[in-house]
Enzyme design. Structure first.
Site, PDB file in Angstrom:
ATOM      1  CG  ASP A 202      -2.184   0.721   1.143  1.00 57.12           C
ATOM      2  OD1 ASP A 202      -2.013   1.859   0.349  1.00 57.12           O
ATOM      3  OD2 ASP A 202      -3.176   0.219   1.399  1.00 57.12           O
ATOM      4  N   GLY A 228       4.468   0.852  -1.861  1.00 55.28           N
ATOM      5  CA  GLY A 228       4.563   1.092  -2.837  1.00 55.28           C
ATOM      6  C   GLY A 228       3.407   1.589  -3.670  1.00 55.28           C
ATOM      7  CG  PHE A 230      -1.855  -0.259  -7.016  1.00 58.99           C
ATOM      8  CD1 PHE A 230      -2.663   0.490  -7.898  1.00 58.99           C
ATOM      9  CD2 PHE A 230      -2.508  -0.703  -5.992  1.00 58.99           C
ATOM     10  CE1 PHE A 230      -3.733   1.300  -7.498  1.00 58.99           C
ATOM     11  CE2 PHE A 230      -3.609  -0.043  -5.613  1.00 58.99           C
ATOM     12  CZ  PHE A 230      -4.142   0.890  -6.331  1.00 58.99           C
ATOM     13  CG  HIS A 248     -15.074  -0.123  -5.865  1.00 54.49           C
ATOM     14  ND1 HIS A 248     -16.244   0.114  -5.199  1.00 54.49           N
ATOM     15  CD2 HIS A 248     -14.044   0.208  -5.240  1.00 54.49           C
ATOM     16  CE1 HIS A 248     -15.793   0.460  -3.999  1.00 54.49           C
ATOM     17  NE2 HIS A 248     -14.517   0.708  -3.812  1.00 54.49           N
TER      18      HIS A 248
HETATM   19  C1  LIG Z   1     -10.995   1.529  -0.867  1.00 56.04           C
HETATM   20  S1  LIG Z   1      -9.483   1.086   0.103  1.00 56.04           S
HETATM   21  C2  LIG Z   1      -9.508  -0.679   0.096  1.00 56.04           C
HETATM   22  C3  LIG Z   1      -9.047  -1.107   1.430  1.00 56.04           C
HETATM   23  C4  LIG Z   1      -9.055  -2.583   1.760  1.00 56.04           C
HETATM   24  N1  LIG Z   1      -8.465  -3.336   0.544  1.00 56.04           N
HETATM   25  C5  LIG Z   1     -10.526  -3.125   1.733  1.00 56.04           C
HETATM   26  O1  LIG Z   1     -11.184  -3.726   1.067  1.00 56.04           O
HETATM   27  O2  LIG Z   1     -11.141  -2.757   2.986  1.00 56.04           O
HETATM   28  C6  LIG Z   1      -8.081   1.339  -1.300  1.00 56.04           C
HETATM   29  C7  LIG Z   1      -6.889   1.021  -0.715  1.00 56.04           C
HETATM   30  O3  LIG Z   1      -6.001   1.206  -1.920  1.00 56.04           O
HETATM   31  C8  LIG Z   1      -4.817   1.879  -1.549  1.00 56.04           C
HETATM   32  N2  LIG Z   1      -4.271   2.465  -2.675  1.00 56.04           N
HETATM   33  C9  LIG Z   1      -4.725   3.770  -3.472  1.00 56.04           C
HETATM   34  N3  LIG Z   1      -3.920   3.878  -4.321  1.00 56.04           N
HETATM   35  C10 LIG Z   1      -2.626   3.260  -4.543  1.00 56.04           C
HETATM   36  C11 LIG Z   1      -1.690   2.729  -5.081  1.00 56.04           C
HETATM   37  N4  LIG Z   1      -1.359   3.831  -6.248  1.00 56.04           N
HETATM   38  N5  LIG Z   1      -0.675   1.978  -4.821  1.00 56.04           N
HETATM   39  C12 LIG Z   1      -1.048   1.161  -3.814  1.00 56.04           C
HETATM   40  N6  LIG Z   1      -1.909   1.325  -3.005  1.00 56.04           N
HETATM   41  C13 LIG Z   1      -3.035   2.315  -3.387  1.00 56.04           C
HETATM   42  C14 LIG Z   1      -5.217   2.824  -0.538  1.00 56.04           C
HETATM   43  O4  LIG Z   1      -4.202   3.359   0.232  1.00 56.04           O
HETATM   44  C15 LIG Z   1      -6.393   2.216   0.193  1.00 56.04           C
HETATM   45  O5  LIG Z   1      -5.572   1.192   1.126  1.00 56.04           O
END
Ligand SMILES: C[S@@+](CC[C@H](N)C(=O)[O-])C[C@H]1O[C@@H](n2cnc3c(N)ncnc32)[C@H](O)[C@@H]1O
Length: 339
Positions: A202, A228, A230, A248
Site C-alpha cells: 500500500d 509501493g 501499484f 472499483h
Molecule cells: C478503498 S481502499 C480498500 C481497502 C481494503 N482493501 C478493503 O477492502 O477494506 C483502497 C486502498 O488502496 C490503496 N491505494 C490507493 N492507491 C494506491 C496505489 N497507487 N498504490 C497502492 N495502494 C493504493 C489505498 O491506500 C487504500 O488502502
C-alpha cells in the site's frame, strides 16, 4: 374486489425520506451515543447531559432510534441492542462505525450533489473545487487517513472473515493484499490460519497504521508492510494476491492493468481473489453494489462497480485459466482466478 394488491405510496415515501432515518443513525454514531451506553443503561436525562443535547431534541432523538431498532428502552432507561452493542461501540473489536463516520463526514454532504454528478459524470468531492483527488486528500491529513482506514476495516470485516473461512488457505503459504489499508483482511485470514504469512502492499502513509493494527492482534511476526504504488511498480509475488475494494476505484483500463499485474506476480497455480459488493449479473437486485458504483461516481474520476461476469472476463483476458464467483456475506462476493 380484493384490495390486497392496492398500490400505495408507502414504499416511495419511505425510500424518498430514507435520509431522515439514515442521518439520525449517523448523528448518533458521530455523538458516540452507543459508546456511552457500553457500560449499561442510562436515563434520558443522563444521556442528554453526557451527549450535550438540547432538551427539545433529546427525547425524540432517542425514541426515534428505539423505533428504528437501534436502541432499547425500559421505563425511562435506554440501552444498546445486541447489534449496536457489537458493531457501534467504539471500543468493540468488531466496531464497524468507521465506515459510517466517513459516510457522515464526507459522503452525506457530497451525495447532496448527485444530480450534478449525473449530468456531468464528474466527482463531487474535494476534487470538484480544484482540490486533490480522493487518496491525495485523505492522505494529506492524518485524521482523515485514520478515519478512512478504520472505515475500510469496518466495511470489509464480514467479508474478511468469510474469505478466511471459505478460501482453501491450507493449499497456500503466502498472501499479498494489494491496497490492504489498515490490514482488516490480512489480520482475519492470519488469525484463522497460523501457517500463513502476509504482506500489505500500500502507499507509504498507511504503513504505521497497519503496523499498529497488526501488532494489536499479535501478528507482527507474520504480517509485514511493503510500501509501493501499484501504478508505478510491479506487485510483490505471493501464492495468493487479494484486492478488496480496489478495482472499483479505477476506470476500465486501470482495472485491466491491475489484474494483469497480479497475473504476472503469481506462480503457476497461484490465485487472485478480488472482492467487493459485486453487482448481480442481471444488474437488477444488488442495490448496494449499484449504489456503491454511484458512490464511485461521486468520489472518483473514472471508477465504477461491476458484475462477477465482468471481472471473470477481465481475468480470462489476462490469462487466468480458471475463474469462479463465490458469495461471501450480504452484498459482497469474491471472484477467484487461478493462474
Ligand atoms: C478503498 S481502499 C480498500 C481497502 C481494503 N482493501 C478493503 O477492502 O477494506 C483502497 C486502498 O488502496 C490503496 N491505494 C490507493 N492507491 C494506491 C496505489 N497507487 N498504490 C497502492 N495502494 C493504493 C489505498 O491506500 C487504500 O488502502
Amino acid at each position: 374486489m380484493s384490495t390486497s394488491h392496492a398500490v400505495t405510496p408507502e414504499r416511495v415515501m419511505q425510500l424518498g425520506l430514507g435520509f431522515w432515518a439514515s442521518k439520525t443513525l449517523l448523528s448518533a454514531i458521530e455523538l458516540g451515543l452507543f459508546t456511552k451506553l457500553a457500560n449499561g443503561p442510562l436515563s434520558a436525562a443522563e444521556l442528554t447531559t453526557r451527549l450535550n443535547l438540547h432538551q427539545r431534541s433529546a427525547k425524540d432523538f432517542f425514541d426515534t432510534l428505539v423505533s428504528l431498532g437501534m436502541l432499547e428502552r425500559e421505563s425511562d432507561r435506554y440501552q444498546n441492542t445486541a447489534e449496536t452493542a457489537q458493531f457501534l461501540v467504539r471500543t468493540s473489536p468488531s466496531y464497524i462505525g468507521g465506515m459510517l463516520e466517513m459516510a457522515n463526514e464526507r459522503l452525506y454532504p457530497f451525495w447532496g450533489s448527485l444530480t450534478e454528478a449525473l449530468h456531468t459524470g464528474a466527482p463531487q468531492n474535494e476534487a470538484k473545487t480544484g482540490g486533490p483527488g480522493l487518496f491525495e486528500n485523505l492522505y494529506s491529513d492524518p485524521n482523515k487517513l485514520r478515519l478512512f482506514l478504520g472505515a475500510m476495516t469496518g466495511l470489509s470485516f464480514g467479508s474478511a472473515r468469510a474469505i478466511a473461512e471459505k478460501f482453501p488457505w491450507k493449499d497456500y503459504k503466502t498472501v499479498v493484499d494489494v491496497g490492504g489499508a489498515q490490514g482488516g483482511l490480512l489480520v482475519q485470514v492470519c488469525l484463522a490460519h497460523s501457517h500463513l504469512r502476509g504482506t500489505n502492499f500500500d502507499l507509504p502513509m498507511v504503513g504505521p497504521i497497519f503496523d499498529e493494527y497488526a501488532a494489536s492482534h499479535g501478528l507482527s511476526d507474520r504480517l509485514k508492510f511493503q510500501n509501493g504504488n501499484f501504478f508505478k511498480e510491479p506487485l510483490p509475488s505471493a501464492d495468493v494476491i487479494t484486492m478488496g475494494h480496489i478495482l472499483h476505484d479505477w476506470n476500465l483500463d486501470e482495472k485491466r492493468m491491475l489484474i494483469e499485474k497480479a497475473y504476472k506476480a503469481l506462480p503457476a497455480g497461484g490465485a487472485l481473489i478480488v472482492f467487493e459488493s459485486l453487482i448481480d449479473d442481471e444488474r437488477r437486485t444488488n442495490s448496494f453494489g449499484l449504489l456503491m458504483s454511484l458512490n464511485m461516481l461521486i468520489e472518483t474520476p473514472g471508477g465504477f462497480d461491476y458484475t462477477g461476469k465482468d471481472c471473470m472476463e477481465w481475468m480470462r483476458a489476462a490469462g487466468f485459466r480458471e475463474t469462479r464467483v463465490e458469495h461471501l456475506l450480504g452484498p459482497d462476493s469474491m471472484v477467484v482466478g487461478i493462474k
